[in-house]
Design a protein around this motif. Structure first.
Motif, PDB file in Angstrom:
ATOM      1  N   SER A  35       0.829  -1.214   0.000  1.00 14.68           N
ATOM      2  CA  SER A  35       0.000   0.000   0.000  1.00 14.68           C
ATOM      3  C   SER A  35       0.858   1.255   0.000  1.00 14.68           C
ATOM      4  CB  SER A  35      -0.926   0.022   1.212  1.00 14.68           C
ATOM      5  OG  SER A  35      -1.816  -1.062   1.176  1.00 14.68           O
ATOM      6  N   LEU A  36       1.898   1.276   0.838  1.00  9.46           N
ATOM      7  CA  LEU A  36       2.788   2.437   0.879  1.00  9.46           C
ATOM      8  C   LEU A  36       3.618   2.549  -0.399  1.00  9.46           C
ATOM      9  CD1 LEU A  36       3.981   2.405   4.610  1.00  9.46           C
ATOM     10  CD2 LEU A  36       2.355   3.975   3.512  1.00  9.46           C
ATOM     11  N   ILE A  37       4.021   1.408  -0.960  1.00  3.91           N
ATOM     12  CA  ILE A  37       4.750   1.443  -2.239  1.00  3.91           C
ATOM     13  C   ILE A  37       3.854   2.046  -3.311  1.00  3.91           C
ATOM     14  CG2 ILE A  37       5.703   0.001  -4.091  1.00  3.91           C
ATOM     15  CD1 ILE A  37       6.912  -1.775  -1.879  1.00  3.91           C
ATOM     16  N   PHE A  38       2.595   1.631  -3.335  1.00 10.26           N
ATOM     17  CA  PHE A  38       1.631   2.188  -4.285  1.00 10.26           C
ATOM     18  C   PHE A  38       1.553   3.709  -4.137  1.00 10.26           C
ATOM     19  CE2 PHE A  38      -2.658   3.556  -5.384  1.00 10.26           C
ATOM     20  CZ  PHE A  38      -2.818   3.008  -6.648  1.00 10.26           C
ATOM     21  N   LEU A  39       1.492   4.179  -2.900  1.00 12.02           N
ATOM     22  CA  LEU A  39       1.402   5.624  -2.657  1.00 12.02           C
ATOM     23  C   LEU A  39       2.655   6.364  -3.119  1.00 12.02           C
ATOM     24  CD1 LEU A  39      -0.340   5.705   0.852  1.00 12.02           C
ATOM     25  CD2 LEU A  39      -1.344   6.260  -1.389  1.00 12.02           C
ATOM     26  N   THR A  40       3.821   5.716  -3.064  1.00 13.53           N
ATOM     27  CA  THR A  40       5.039   6.388  -3.542  1.00 13.53           C
ATOM     28  C   THR A  40       4.990   6.601  -5.048  1.00 13.53           C
ATOM     29  OG1 THR A  40       6.340   4.369  -3.900  1.00 13.53           O
ATOM     30  CG2 THR A  40       6.488   5.397  -1.725  1.00 13.53           C
ATOM     31  N   GLY A  41       4.163   5.842  -5.738  1.00 13.99           N
ATOM     32  CA  GLY A  41       4.054   5.992  -7.187  1.00 13.99           C
ATOM     33  C   GLY A  41       3.182   7.150  -7.628  1.00 13.99           C
ATOM     34  N   ILE A  42       2.414   7.726  -6.733  1.00  8.92           N
ATOM     35  CA  ILE A  42       1.477   8.788  -7.108  1.00  8.92           C
ATOM     36  C   ILE A  42       2.174  10.088  -7.523  1.00  8.92           C
ATOM     37  CG2 ILE A  42      -0.391  10.261  -6.253  1.00  8.92           C
ATOM     38  CD1 ILE A  42      -1.453   7.757  -4.771  1.00  8.92           C
ATOM     39  N   PRO A  43       3.157  10.578  -6.753  1.00  7.18           N
ATOM     40  CA  PRO A  43       3.821  11.811  -7.222  1.00  7.18           C
ATOM     41  C   PRO A  43       4.565  11.577  -8.541  1.00  7.18           C
ATOM     42  CG  PRO A  43       4.336  11.381  -4.913  1.00  7.18           C
ATOM     43  CD  PRO A  43       3.641  10.170  -5.439  1.00  7.18           C
ATOM     44  N   GLN A  44       4.417  12.494  -9.446  1.00  5.50           N
ATOM     45  CA  GLN A  44       5.094  12.477 -10.749  1.00  5.50           C
ATOM     46  C   GLN A  44       4.736  11.242 -11.583  1.00  5.50           C
ATOM     47  OE1 GLN A  44       9.104  12.683  -9.281  1.00  5.50           O
ATOM     48  NE2 GLN A  44       9.113  14.901  -9.330  1.00  5.50           N
ATOM     49  N   MET A  45       3.526  10.730 -11.418  1.00  5.90           N
ATOM     50  CA  MET A  45       3.169   9.527 -12.166  1.00  5.90           C
ATOM     51  C   MET A  45       2.582   9.869 -13.530  1.00  5.90           C
ATOM     52  SD  MET A  45      -0.289   7.781 -10.749  1.00  5.90           S
ATOM     53  CE  MET A  45      -1.883   8.497 -10.993  1.00  5.90           C
ATOM     54  N   ASN A  46       2.717   8.924 -14.426  1.00  8.01           N
ATOM     55  CA  ASN A  46       2.077   8.955 -15.732  1.00  8.01           C
ATOM     56  C   ASN A  46       0.941   7.933 -15.628  1.00  8.01           C
ATOM     57  OD1 ASN A  46       1.271   8.395 -18.321  1.00  8.01           O
ATOM     58  ND2 ASN A  46       3.329   8.174 -19.153  1.00  8.01           N
ATOM     59  N   PRO A  47      -0.319   8.378 -15.461  1.00  8.69           N
ATOM     60  CA  PRO A  47      -1.406   7.438 -15.162  1.00  8.69           C
ATOM     61  C   PRO A  47      -1.518   6.225 -16.091  1.00  8.69           C
ATOM     62  CG  PRO A  47      -2.165   9.668 -14.819  1.00  8.69           C
ATOM     63  CD  PRO A  47      -0.795   9.764 -15.454  1.00  8.69           C
ATOM     64  N   PRO A  48      -1.475   6.379 -17.426  1.00  8.05           N
ATOM     65  CA  PRO A  48      -1.598   5.165 -18.248  1.00  8.05           C
ATOM     66  C   PRO A  48      -0.468   4.164 -17.993  1.00  8.05           C
ATOM     67  CG  PRO A  48      -1.909   7.127 -19.590  1.00  8.05           C
ATOM     68  CD  PRO A  48      -1.432   7.590 -18.257  1.00  8.05           C
ATOM     69  N   ASP A  49       0.750   4.666 -17.851  1.00 10.34           N
ATOM     70  CA  ASP A  49       1.885   3.775 -17.617  1.00 10.34           C
ATOM     71  C   ASP A  49       1.811   3.146 -16.228  1.00 10.34           C
ATOM     72  OD1 ASP A  49       4.277   2.544 -18.565  1.00 10.34           O
ATOM     73  OD2 ASP A  49       5.460   3.959 -17.378  1.00 10.34           O
ATOM     74  N   ALA A  50       1.396   3.926 -15.235  1.00  3.77           N
ATOM     75  CA  ALA A  50       1.315   3.413 -13.865  1.00  3.77           C
ATOM     76  C   ALA A  50       0.270   2.302 -13.754  1.00  3.77           C
ATOM     77  CB  ALA A  50       0.986   4.551 -12.896  1.00  3.77           C
ATOM     78  N   PHE A  51      -0.911   2.533 -14.296  1.00  3.76           N
ATOM     79  CA  PHE A  51      -1.958   1.513 -14.186  1.00  3.76           C
ATOM     80  C   PHE A  51      -1.680   0.309 -15.076  1.00  3.76           C
ATOM     81  CE2 PHE A  51      -4.150   5.186 -12.370  1.00  3.76           C
ATOM     82  CZ  PHE A  51      -4.566   4.623 -11.173  1.00  3.76           C
ATOM     83  N   SER A  52      -1.079   0.533 -16.233  1.00  5.75           N
ATOM     84  CA  SER A  52      -0.663  -0.598 -17.080  1.00  5.75           C
ATOM     85  C   SER A  52       0.417  -1.404 -16.370  1.00  5.75           C
ATOM     86  CB  SER A  52      -0.119  -0.103 -18.422  1.00  5.75           C
ATOM     87  OG  SER A  52      -1.113   0.569 -19.140  1.00  5.75           O
ATOM     88  N   GLY A  53       1.360  -0.711 -15.735  1.00 11.11           N
ATOM     89  CA  GLY A  53       2.410  -1.395 -14.986  1.00 11.11           C
ATOM     90  C   GLY A  53       1.849  -2.212 -13.840  1.00 11.11           C
ATOM     91  N   LEU A  54       0.868  -1.670 -13.129  1.00  8.39           N
ATOM     92  CA  LEU A  54       0.231  -2.377 -12.026  1.00  8.39           C
ATOM     93  C   LEU A  54      -0.350  -3.705 -12.514  1.00  8.39           C
ATOM     94  CD1 LEU A  54      -1.864  -0.966  -9.206  1.00  8.39           C
ATOM     95  CD2 LEU A  54      -2.922  -2.678 -10.635  1.00  8.39           C
ATOM     96  N   VAL A  55      -1.103  -3.654 -13.599  1.00  5.79           N
ATOM     97  CA  VAL A  55      -1.770  -4.856 -14.105  1.00  5.79           C
ATOM     98  C   VAL A  55      -0.770  -5.820 -14.746  1.00  5.79           C
ATOM     99  CG1 VAL A  55      -3.447  -5.706 -15.797  1.00  5.79           C
ATOM    100  CG2 VAL A  55      -3.978  -3.690 -14.422  1.00  5.79           C
TER     101      VAL A  55
END
Length: 151
Positions: A35-55
């Protein structure tokens, strides 16, 4: 901008190291770490890349866990799956793939080394926590992303 990426990497690395130590000691990864790792991804994120990376980073581990299920339980735990999905969110698709390749290559090398040391040829007799290898792969991948961002 680069300072933010460095601090994000420091926090990401610290959380990965925490997951590694926790997994070595208890053979589990508590939900608060991914959960905390996920939160570290929020600043300066690129939403399509972040959510694609998650999946795309988490899904192969979920499939591997389901496909390798035995009477004794899953060979890949839910904490490992959540950890890799969170790392994929931070690292993006290519960073998550690099993390997986590095981590699993190191995991395999250590497993083979243990087999050689024990004098056995059966790799399936070696049980190791995955988080330390995910930690090494994640830190390597983040460093690669930092280098590519600075070029």
């Amino acid at each position: 901008m680069m300072d933010g990426l460095i601090w994000k990497g420091v926090l990401f690395s610290a959380l990965l190291l925490t997951a590694a130590v926790w997994d070595i000691r208890r053979r589990e990864i508590p939900d608060w770490i991914p959960s905390l790792i996920f939160l570290t991804g929020i600043p300066q994120m690129n939403p399509p890349d972040a959510f694609s990376g998650l999946v795309l980073t988490g899904l192969p581990y979920l499939l591997a866990a389901v496909l390798s299920y035995k009477k004794e339980g899953f060979s890949i735990g839910g904490g490992d799956i959540k950890l890799m999905a969170a790392c994929g969110f931070v690292l993006g698709v290519w960073g998550g793939i690099l993390q997986s390749i590095a981590a699993l290559t190191l995991f395999l090398a250590v497993g083979i080394g243990i087999c050689i040391y024990r004098g056995t040829k059966k790799l399936n007799t070696v049980t190791l926590p995955l988080a330390p290898f995910f930690c090494a792969g994640g830190i390597l991948s983040y460093c690669a992303l930092l280098i590519s961002a600075s070029i």
